[in-house]
Design a protein around this motif. Structure first.
Motif, PDB file in Angstrom:
ATOM      1  N   ASP A 106     -89.751   7.063  54.019  1.00 18.38           N
ATOM      2  CA  ASP A 106     -88.737   8.000  54.508  1.00 18.38           C
ATOM      3  C   ASP A 106     -88.920   8.138  56.022  1.00 18.38           C
ATOM      4  O   ASP A 106     -89.858   8.775  56.486  1.00 18.38           O
ATOM      5  CB  ASP A 106     -88.944   9.323  53.762  1.00 18.38           C
TER       6      ASP A 106
ATOM      7  N   THR B  97     -81.720   8.571  58.746  1.00 19.63           N
ATOM      8  CA  THR B  97     -80.659   9.583  58.740  1.00 19.63           C
ATOM      9  C   THR B  97     -80.018   9.759  60.110  1.00 19.63           C
ATOM     10  O   THR B  97     -80.634   9.464  61.135  1.00 19.63           O
ATOM     11  CB  THR B  97     -81.229  10.934  58.265  1.00 19.63           C
TER      12      THR B  97
ATOM     13  N   SER C 208     -79.077  12.839  60.745  1.00 15.09           N
ATOM     14  CA  SER C 208     -79.197  14.297  60.846  1.00 15.09           C
ATOM     15  C   SER C 208     -80.110  14.767  61.966  1.00 15.09           C
ATOM     16  O   SER C 208     -79.985  15.900  62.413  1.00 15.09           O
ATOM     17  CB  SER C 208     -79.743  14.871  59.536  1.00 15.09           C
ATOM     18  N   LYS C 209     -81.063  13.956  62.378  1.00 19.15           N
ATOM     19  CA  LYS C 209     -82.088  14.455  63.275  1.00 19.15           C
ATOM     20  C   LYS C 209     -81.804  13.979  64.702  1.00 19.15           C
ATOM     21  O   LYS C 209     -81.070  14.628  65.423  1.00 19.15           O
ATOM     22  CB  LYS C 209     -83.463  14.030  62.750  1.00 19.15           C
TER      23      LYS C 209
HETATM   24  C1  LIG Z   1     -84.603  16.100  57.236  1.00 19.61           C
HETATM   25  C2  LIG Z   1     -85.332  15.147  56.349  1.00 19.61           C
HETATM   26  C3  LIG Z   1     -84.672  14.270  55.491  1.00 19.61           C
HETATM   27  C4  LIG Z   1     -83.243  14.186  55.206  1.00 19.61           C
HETATM   28  O1  LIG Z   1     -82.310  14.774  55.775  1.00 19.61           O
HETATM   29  P1  LIG Z   1     -80.774  14.406  55.515  1.00 19.61           P
HETATM   30  O2  LIG Z   1     -80.107  15.398  56.345  1.00 19.61           O
HETATM   31  O3  LIG Z   1     -80.525  14.544  54.049  1.00 19.61           O
HETATM   32  O4  LIG Z   1     -80.596  13.003  55.952  1.00 19.61           O
HETATM   33  C5  LIG Z   1     -85.394  13.380  54.754  1.00 19.61           C
HETATM   34  N1  LIG Z   1     -86.711  13.335  54.832  1.00 19.61           N
HETATM   35  C6  LIG Z   1     -87.401  14.145  55.624  1.00 19.61           C
HETATM   36  C7  LIG Z   1     -88.866  14.016  55.673  1.00 19.61           C
HETATM   37  C8  LIG Z   1     -86.736  15.095  56.397  1.00 19.61           C
HETATM   38  O5  LIG Z   1     -87.433  15.939  57.130  1.00 19.61           O
END
Ligand SMILES: *Cc1c(COP(=O)(O)O)cnc(C)c1O
Length: 367
Positions: free
Chosen positions: A195, A223, A225-226
């Motif tokens: 991940d 992702t 998202s970050k």
């Molecule tokens: C934030 C996070 C994700 C996933 O976030 P999504 O917004 O669903 O893509 C996955 N793994 C870890 C370790 C995270 O901190």
């Protein structure tokens, strides 16, 4: 007649607790009537989405009546070109959590076990619990993954191993060599999920994509998202063998990623300047926080992510509340087995300063 839904639910689901997200700013506004609130709790990009991604998102408003491209053709092509893989190796998810959930549902069951580390991302224990699989939780080493112990923990019924690199909530990271050694030691019939939600931030952490050719049992998840600043849109992806992508696509719900999300992610991928700026501001902010914690006499775990876990001299719950009262939202990580730590997302320089000042005040109340 009454219907007792709880007793009818699958055993694993009955044992679940709802995921506790970072406190939303609006919720704290309602509760305390504060107006000037900062949230450093959910590892969001403090710069926000880039201008190109925002423009693409807005342009997608013209076609809201149409279903998205269920194959995500354009985004997958762009990702494949960037990563040097075949587009068919990529599976898009509604956030990378979608893919973690799919992997659990494909491979886990009450007759399987799953290996992950102490202080691991909460979605792994949730997935284990939901599917009824036996969680094999391996004690951490230096707050991070003990890969040797994780390899040793694998049983005959183990189907999945989850590794977060960099790890959330501790920020620890593993090198390419360490991951390669681990993969070499794992039986071929055990799926290893790497991940890499914080990949873009972790300069010394490994690049799982470079290992895919040698290890067909490897799945890498990433992702938008970050570092790409698109957490609201829920776009993640996996890179895997073709066989694995085929399985994921069988279970993936049709249209699991919306068209505004696909368009914004594609634009974000091309906006290299915004990504670089995001990574640079994070590196500086992480330094600022580490230095500030040291000045407060606190020990923080060195982090390769966009957050830092800092250890307090007291149980963190009370300090968390005192920060909330000052309009600063961070993340207590008691549910991760870290009751004396707070996980603090790296913000803009002035947000980091405000957090450090508020933390000094919150800690004084104990002195
Ligand atoms: C934030 C996070 C994700 C996933 O976030 P999504 O917004 O669903 O893509 C996955 N793994 C870890 C370790 C995270 O901190």
């Amino acid at each position: 007649m009454a219907c007792d839904a709880l007793t009818l639910a699958n055993a694993g689901v009955r044992g679940l607790q709802p995921y506790q997200p970072g406190k939303p700013i609006e919720e704290l506004q309602r509760e305390l009537g504060l107006s000037d609130i900062i949230k450093l709790a959910s590892n969001e990009n403090p710069l926000g989405a880039g201008a190109a991604a925002q423009a693409a998102y807005q342009a997608a408003a013209a076609d809201l009546a149409l279903y998205p491209d269920g194959s995500g053709f354009r985004l997958k092509q762009a990702l494949a070109a960037k990563l040097g893989v075949d587009a068919a190796q990529i599976t898009l998810g509604n956030g990378s959590n979608d893919l973690l959930d799919l992997l659990g549902r494909i491979f886990l069951s009450p007759s399987a076990s799953v290996v992950f580390s102490e202080y691991a991302f909460v979605v792994y224990p949730i997935t284990a619990q939901a599917t009824g699989a036996r969680p094999l939780v391996v004690p951490a080493r230096d707050w991070g993954h003990d890969l040797e112990a994780m390899a040793a923990a694998i049983q005959a019924d183990t189907r999945l191993v989850f590794i977060a690199n960099p790890n959330n909530p501790t920020g620890t990271w593993l090198t390419q060599a360490a991951i390669r050694d681990f993969l070499t030691s794992v039986p071929e019939n055990v799926i290893v999920v790497l991940d890499e939600a914080y990949f873009e931030y972790g300069d010394e952490a490994s690049d799982g994509v470079a290992l895919l050719a040698d290890f067909p049992n490897l799945v890498v998840t990433r992702t938008f998202s970050k570092a790409y600043g698109l957490a609201a849109l829920r776009v993640g992806y996996s890179i895997s063998s073709l066989a694995m992508a085929d399985l994921l696509n069988r279970l993936r719900m049709p249209f699991n990623v919306s068209s505004p999300a696909l368009a914004a992610a594609e634009a974000a991928l091309s906006d290299v300047a915004h990504l670089q700026q995001s990574v640079a501001i994070n590196r500086a902010g992480r330094e600022q926080l580490m230095q500030g914690f040291a000045e407060l006499g606190l020990t923080a775990i060195p982090s390769a992510g966009n957050f830092v876990a800092v250890e307090l001299p007291v149980v963190a719950a009370e300090v968390y509340q005192r920060l909330l009262a000052q309009g600063v939202i961070v993340r207590p990580v008691g549910v991760y087995g870290l009751p004396r730590h707070l996980r603090i997302s790296v913000g803009l320089p002035e947000q980091n300063s405000r957090l450090l000042q508020a933390l000094a005040i919150a800690l004084k109340a104990d002195a």
